[in-house]
Design an enzyme around this catalytic site. Structure first.
Site, PDB file in Angstrom:
ATOM      1  N   GLU A   1       0.854  -1.204   0.000  1.00  0.00           N
ATOM      2  CA  GLU A   1       0.000   0.000   0.000  1.00  0.00           C
ATOM      3  C   GLU A   1       0.883   1.245   0.000  1.00  0.00           C
ATOM      4  OE1 GLU A   1      -3.345   0.346   2.843  1.00  0.00           O
ATOM      5  OE2 GLU A   1      -2.464   2.263   3.428  1.00  0.00           O
TER       6      GLU A   1
ATOM      7  N   THR B   1      -3.636   4.850  -1.340  1.00  0.00           N
ATOM      8  CA  THR B   1      -4.548   5.454  -0.360  1.00  0.00           C
ATOM      9  C   THR B   1      -5.192   6.728  -0.917  1.00  0.00           C
ATOM     10  OG1 THR B   1      -2.794   6.737   0.693  1.00  0.00           O
ATOM     11  CG2 THR B   1      -3.240   4.554   1.615  1.00  0.00           C
TER      12      THR B   1
ATOM     13  N   ARG C   1     -14.879   4.276   4.939  1.00  0.00           N
ATOM     14  CA  ARG C   1     -15.662   5.452   5.309  1.00  0.00           C
ATOM     15  C   ARG C   1     -14.819   6.720   5.326  1.00  0.00           C
ATOM     16  NH1 ARG C   1     -17.303   6.685  11.292  1.00  0.00           N
ATOM     17  NH2 ARG C   1     -15.138   7.393  11.163  1.00  0.00           N
ATOM     18  N   GLY C   2     -13.544   6.608   5.796  1.00  0.00           N
ATOM     19  CA  GLY C   2     -12.732   7.816   6.010  1.00  0.00           C
ATOM     20  C   GLY C   2     -13.009   8.402   7.386  1.00  0.00           C
TER      21      GLY C   2
ATOM     22  N   ALA D   1     -19.170   2.611   5.791  1.00  0.00           N
ATOM     23  CA  ALA D   1     -18.579   2.026   4.579  1.00  0.00           C
ATOM     24  C   ALA D   1     -19.525   1.016   3.925  1.00  0.00           C
ATOM     25  CB  ALA D   1     -17.251   1.357   4.925  1.00  0.00           C
TER      26      ALA D   1
ATOM     27  N   TYR E   1     -10.574  -4.037  12.007  1.00  0.00           N
ATOM     28  CA  TYR E   1      -9.757  -3.586  13.135  1.00  0.00           C
ATOM     29  C   TYR E   1      -9.637  -4.678  14.196  1.00  0.00           C
ATOM     30  CZ  TYR E   1     -10.873   0.446  10.485  1.00  0.00           C
ATOM     31  OH  TYR E   1     -11.001   1.294   9.415  1.00  0.00           O
TER      32      TYR E   1
ATOM     33  N   HIS F   1     -12.400  -0.832  16.057  1.00  0.00           N
ATOM     34  CA  HIS F   1     -12.408   0.551  15.569  1.00  0.00           C
ATOM     35  C   HIS F   1     -12.668   1.468  16.761  1.00  0.00           C
ATOM     36  CE1 HIS F   1     -14.083   4.179  13.572  1.00  0.00           C
ATOM     37  NE2 HIS F   1     -13.082   3.931  12.750  1.00  0.00           N
TER      38      HIS F   1
ATOM     39  N   GLN G   1      -6.366  -3.396   9.871  1.00  0.00           N
ATOM     40  CA  GLN G   1      -5.495  -2.349  10.408  1.00  0.00           C
ATOM     41  C   GLN G   1      -4.208  -3.022  10.870  1.00  0.00           C
ATOM     42  OE1 GLN G   1      -4.124   0.417  10.523  1.00  0.00           O
ATOM     43  NE2 GLN G   1      -5.917   1.593  11.201  1.00  0.00           N
TER      44      GLN G   1
END
Ligand code: FAD
Length: 308
Positions: A18, A49, A124-125, A144, A169, A173, A200
């Site tokens: 990434e 990203t 989602r951001g 998301a 996560y 999260h 993550q």
């Protein structure tokens, strides 16, 4: 080729890379040079990203300040286009619902379809700096899972086809009240049409294995790709837990603290820890290992050489 096909056809686990789009001002040649070191390991695709505009307050002549949204980085679509045409590899642009209307997302999906891109990571951001709570655009995406559903709707209406990844996560999260409800919400993304999951970063593999088991028990059957990042400075022991809501095991944190003033030693400690994590994951049935490069190639290239 779709990531889901790469995952199902691959005889052995592979590295997934990434990258972060560079700040504006960089040349195409510099971007290519920054990705080149990873190509030795033949990653079947490169994730790119996506970053929200940032808020900047500019002074006006009357002494007040005005709020502006500024974009500091080259867009992920432009970066994908360069990587795709130079390296002839698949690209996975990240799409974030934050700050995006459904019409804006549809335009972006049209561009990706036009470019022949078949893979996206739907996220989602986060909030803008200074905001306390995530607020979607009017008629935009709160979660998301809504973005995943909207991409599937776009496919039906526009004769397109995407393989969709989503984030997860292992340490929960930061907004979720508990891991169980967070996993329920992860399942909603899969039920909405996600094909695979990338986690993550984490620094204790036992956390990942327990998470994977809980996901399977919750009925999540799609591939789960673990995400890793080597620490390279002692300061990251303070910054990463706050930025990503994760734990750093005491052995790693204290070894870095003991060598805090020795940059080379910290770099070596972080890389060694990450390589050991990666080797252990490969022995424990992961389909791929995702590396958060965050603008650095050197330490990750060393880990890839040791493990793949
Ligand atoms: P969601 O899945 O929507 O979850 C957000 C929160 O809402 C969670 O607490 C979840 O439990 C809860 N939730 C979800 N659905 C529901 C529901 N139906 N009801 C109630 N609660 C719900 N950020 C970027 O800005 N750009 C990137 O390129 C980027 N890449 C990433 C790559 C990976 C692999 C990962 C793991 C994260 C990445 N992020 C990126 C960060 C991500 O945008 C943030 O972590 C964000 O806060 C959450 O995104 P999400 O897609 O996981 O959100």
């Amino acid at each position: 080729m779709k990531i889901s096909d790469i995952l199902s056809r691959s005889a052995k686990p592979f590295p997934s890379i990434e990258i972060v789009p560079p700040l504006k001002g960089i040349t195409q040649a510099e971007l290519i040079a920054s990705v080149e070191p990873f190509m030795e390991f033949r990653p079947p695709y490169i994730n790119v990203t996506c970053h929200r505009d940032e808020v900047e307050f500019r002074p006006a002549l009357d002494g007040t300040y005005t709020r502006h949204l500024v974009r500091r980085r080259v867009s992920e679509t432009a970066v994908c286009s360069v990587i795709q045409s130079h390296f002839h590899t698949e690209v996975v642009p990240h799409l974030i619902g934050a700050g995006m209307t459904r019409e804006g997302m549809e335009n972006q999906l049209q561009d990706l379809k036009f470019m022949g891109i078949e893979n996206v990571l739907a996220l989602r951001g986060d909030c803008l700096a200074g905001e306390k709570r995530f607020t979607p655009e009017p008629g935009g995406y709160r979660w998301a899972s809504q973005l995943v559903s909207d991409i599937r709707r776009f496919e039906r209406e526009q004769d397109a086809s995407f393989c969709i990844g989503v984030g997860a996560y292992p340490e929960k999260h930061f907004e979720a009240p508990n891991l169980e409800m967070d996993i329920d919400n992860l399942k909603k993304k899969v039920d909405a049409g996600a094909d695979y999951i990338i986690t993550q970063m984490f620094f204790d593999n036992r956390v990942f294995y327990a998470f994977r088991e809980r996901c399977r028990a919750a009925g999540i059957t799609v591939p789960i790709i673990p995400g890793l990042k080597p620490l390279s400075t002692a300061r990251q022991v303070e910054t990463l837990p706050e930025a990503f809501s994760l734990d750093i095991p005491v052995e790693l944190a204290s070894e870095l603290a003991r060598h805090a003033s020795d940059k080379a030693a910290c770099y070596e400690i972080g890389a060694r820890w990450c390589a050991a994590q990666c080797a252990d994951l490969l022995r424990n049935g992961v389909p791929a290992v995702h590396f958060y490069t965050m603008g650095r190639a050197d330490n990750i290239v060393g880990i890839l050489r040791a493990c793949f």
